[in-house]
Enzyme design. Structure first.
Site, PDB file in Angstrom:
ATOM      1  N   GLU A 319       7.620   7.179   2.847  1.00  0.00           N
ATOM      2  CA  GLU A 319       8.910   6.673   3.290  1.00  0.00           C
ATOM      3  C   GLU A 319      10.151   7.971   3.454  1.00  0.00           C
ATOM      4  O   GLU A 319       9.961   8.456   2.280  1.00  0.00           O
ATOM      5  CB  GLU A 319       9.582   5.413   2.665  1.00  0.00           C
ATOM      6  CG  GLU A 319       8.799   4.264   2.688  1.00  0.00           C
ATOM      7  CD  GLU A 319       9.665   3.185   1.977  1.00  0.00           C
ATOM      8  OE1 GLU A 319       9.490   1.901   2.278  1.00  0.00           O
ATOM      9  OE2 GLU A 319      10.362   3.658   0.931  1.00  0.00           O
ATOM     10  N   CYS A 320      10.294   8.491   4.393  1.00  0.00           N
ATOM     11  CA  CYS A 320      11.226   9.436   4.596  1.00  0.00           C
ATOM     12  C   CYS A 320      11.009  10.795   3.759  1.00  0.00           C
ATOM     13  O   CYS A 320      10.106  11.396   4.104  1.00  0.00           O
ATOM     14  CB  CYS A 320      12.753   8.809   4.290  1.00  0.00           C
ATOM     15  SG  CYS A 320      14.094   9.732   5.151  1.00  0.00           S
ATOM     16  N   GLY A 321      11.663  10.975   2.815  1.00  0.00           N
ATOM     17  CA  GLY A 321      11.494  11.927   2.014  1.00  0.00           C
ATOM     18  C   GLY A 321       9.867  11.918   1.389  1.00  0.00           C
ATOM     19  O   GLY A 321       9.301  13.114   1.385  1.00  0.00           O
ATOM     20  N   MET A 323       7.496  11.038   3.140  1.00  0.00           N
ATOM     21  CA  MET A 323       6.533  11.595   4.201  1.00  0.00           C
ATOM     22  C   MET A 323       7.028  13.099   4.585  1.00  0.00           C
ATOM     23  O   MET A 323       5.845  13.633   4.625  1.00  0.00           O
ATOM     24  CB  MET A 323       7.049  10.753   5.537  1.00  0.00           C
ATOM     25  CG  MET A 323       6.465  11.255   6.813  1.00  0.00           C
ATOM     26  SD  MET A 323       6.849  10.373   8.048  1.00  0.00           S
ATOM     27  CE  MET A 323       8.693  10.722   8.458  1.00  0.00           C
ATOM     28  N   SER A 410       6.800   6.914   7.612  1.00  0.00           N
ATOM     29  CA  SER A 410       7.623   6.566   8.609  1.00  0.00           C
ATOM     30  C   SER A 410       9.205   6.872   7.901  1.00  0.00           C
ATOM     31  O   SER A 410       9.121   7.120   6.642  1.00  0.00           O
ATOM     32  CB  SER A 410       7.926   5.094   8.949  1.00  0.00           C
ATOM     33  OG  SER A 410       9.093   5.079   9.699  1.00  0.00           O
TER      34      SER A 410
END
Length: 433
Positions: A319-321, A323, A410
């Protein structure tokens, strides 16, 4: 049905001092020996870290979109069973967003304490407070806090225009020594603030000195929610979770959800050089990898272990970081390019301005999940998304969901309780290696 004293702390806008006032009240009463439970309205990771340190208990989200009404009801009812005092910090301004802090207050009958930054006003303070009180008839403003007043006389002045049924609860003076540092996503993380406990005690002392005698918290009745038992769909599965300053954006409710599903959670810190545990699945949450990119790159085995994990067909949710660590490279805020794991095709770049912010609903192959997005980076990848999120408030933020083998990635920070079965289905899948 359980009775417990409760209060929602809100404000006309962000930056008014909700977090510091909420933390001050929590710390003050915890020092008196009370059991204090604090919640945060809406998606947020940084404020809850501060509030957890202030209260001595994990801080959960109350979000009518991500979790739903009954989920929020269950969290409040559970807290009321063990707490002497429940505090809920609002998000943004009292009526901002959909759902707003006012919507939450109305749903559960929570009285509202309004924190108003009085530093640049005098009699207008009363007009602003009166407007907050009368804007909606389904919520009750029980009092006002004048924050950052310039003097004792200033504190008296701003309270003079308040009606009798809207008392000034406290007037807190400006004090530059009692402020928290910030960075691009908000407050600096609690684990990065060595003097945080002294600061919290300073806030509590200021609250104790300023609160008007006789102020009492209202006692509310909290009804148990209608909930169904969570089947142990992840029984016997070992899920590793990266947890440190680079991977810290974790909802406590997500961890609870995985445990209720039967999973054994294995926490590890890449920044401390810890190896990826022997596991069946892996969750790389968001955080600040851009601030620790060199340390992550210098880990002797992390990137190789991540590649081996994916090659073995084991599920990996990034997720986010999380990724950003899996791409070919990550360019930090100073323009330095850091080679990353190279598992996900594409390059990540930190931007000077906000890239996306908003609630998200995303259709996983296993079902719909809800969450939010908030980031200053961008990812350029040739990988086509398997789904695109929608924003319930018609905002521009609509994040992509990528899938490559057993890797699902994502910018969305997913709220697992929004669909435990879908989360369990992904984490229990053995993908082709």
């Amino acid at each position: 049905m359980t009775t417990c004293k409760a209060l929602l702390i809100s404000a006309p806008s962000s930056g008014s001092g909700k977090t510091s006032i909420t933390a001050a009240i929590a710390r003050w009463h915890a020092r008196q020996g009370l059991k204090v439970r604090v919640f945060k309205t809406g998606p947020d990771y940084l404020d809850p870290m501060i509030l957890q340190r202030a209260s001595g208990h994990a801080v959960y989200q109350l979000d009518l979109f991500m979790g739903g009404l009954e989920h929020c009801r269950a969290l409040l009812a559970e807290a009321a069973l063990e707490a002497d005092l429940i505090l809920v910090e609002g998000v943004m301004g009292l009526f901002d967003g959909a759902p707003s802090s006012a919507d939450l207050a109305a749903a559960f009958g929570l009285p509202v304490l309004a924190v108003i930054d009085a530093s640049a006003m005098a009699q207008t303070f009363g007009a602003l407070a009166l407007g907050l009180q009368q804007y909606r008839s389904d919520i009750k403003l029980c009092g006002v806090v004048a924050n950052r007043v310039g003097s004792a006389g200033h504190g008296v002045m701003v309270g003079e225009g308040l009606p009798a049924n809207l008392p000034l609860i406290a007037a807190l003076p400006r004090n530059a020594a009692l402020t928290l540092p910030e960075r691009h996503l908000g407050l600096v993380q609690a684990i990065e603030l060595p003097g945080l406990d002294e600061l919290l005690d300073g806030w509590a002392d200021a609250w104790g000195a300023a609160v008007k005698p006789g102020f009492e918290f209202a006692s509310l009745r909290f009804e148990p929610a209608e909930t169904t038992a969570t089947p142990p769909l992840l029984q016997g599965r070992r899920i590793a979770v990266a947890q440190d300053a680079a991977f810290s954006f974790i909802y406590p409710a997500n961890l609870d959800c995985l445990r209720k599903l039967g999973a054994e959670l294995l926490s590890f810190s890449p920044l401390k050089g810890e190896d990826l545990p022997d596991c069946d699945a892996l969750w790389l949450p968001g955080g600040y990898p851009e601030l620790h990119a060199q340390t992550l790159r210098e880990h002797p085995s992390l990137f190789a272990d991540l590649r081996a994990h994916c090659e073995a067909g084991k599920p990996l949710l990034a997720e986010c970081g999380g990724m950003l660590c899996l791409g070919i490279s990550l360019t930090d805020g100073d323009g330095q390019v850091h080679p990353m794991a190279g598992i996900l095709p594409g390059q990540a770049l930190m931007n000077k301005k906000l890239s996306a912010l908003g609630l998200q609903s995303i259709g996983w192959p296993e079902g719909e999940l809800r969450g939010h997005t908030f980031h200053y980076s961008s990812l350029v990848t040739p990988l086509p998304p398997i789904a695109i999120a929608s924003n319930p408030n018609a905002g521009r933020a609509a994040e992509a969901l990528y899938q490559q083998g057993s890797l699902r990635a994502s910018y969305i920070h997913h709220y697992f309780p929004s669909n435990p079965a879908a989360v369990a289905a992904f984490f229990s899948t053995q993908f082709a290696g």
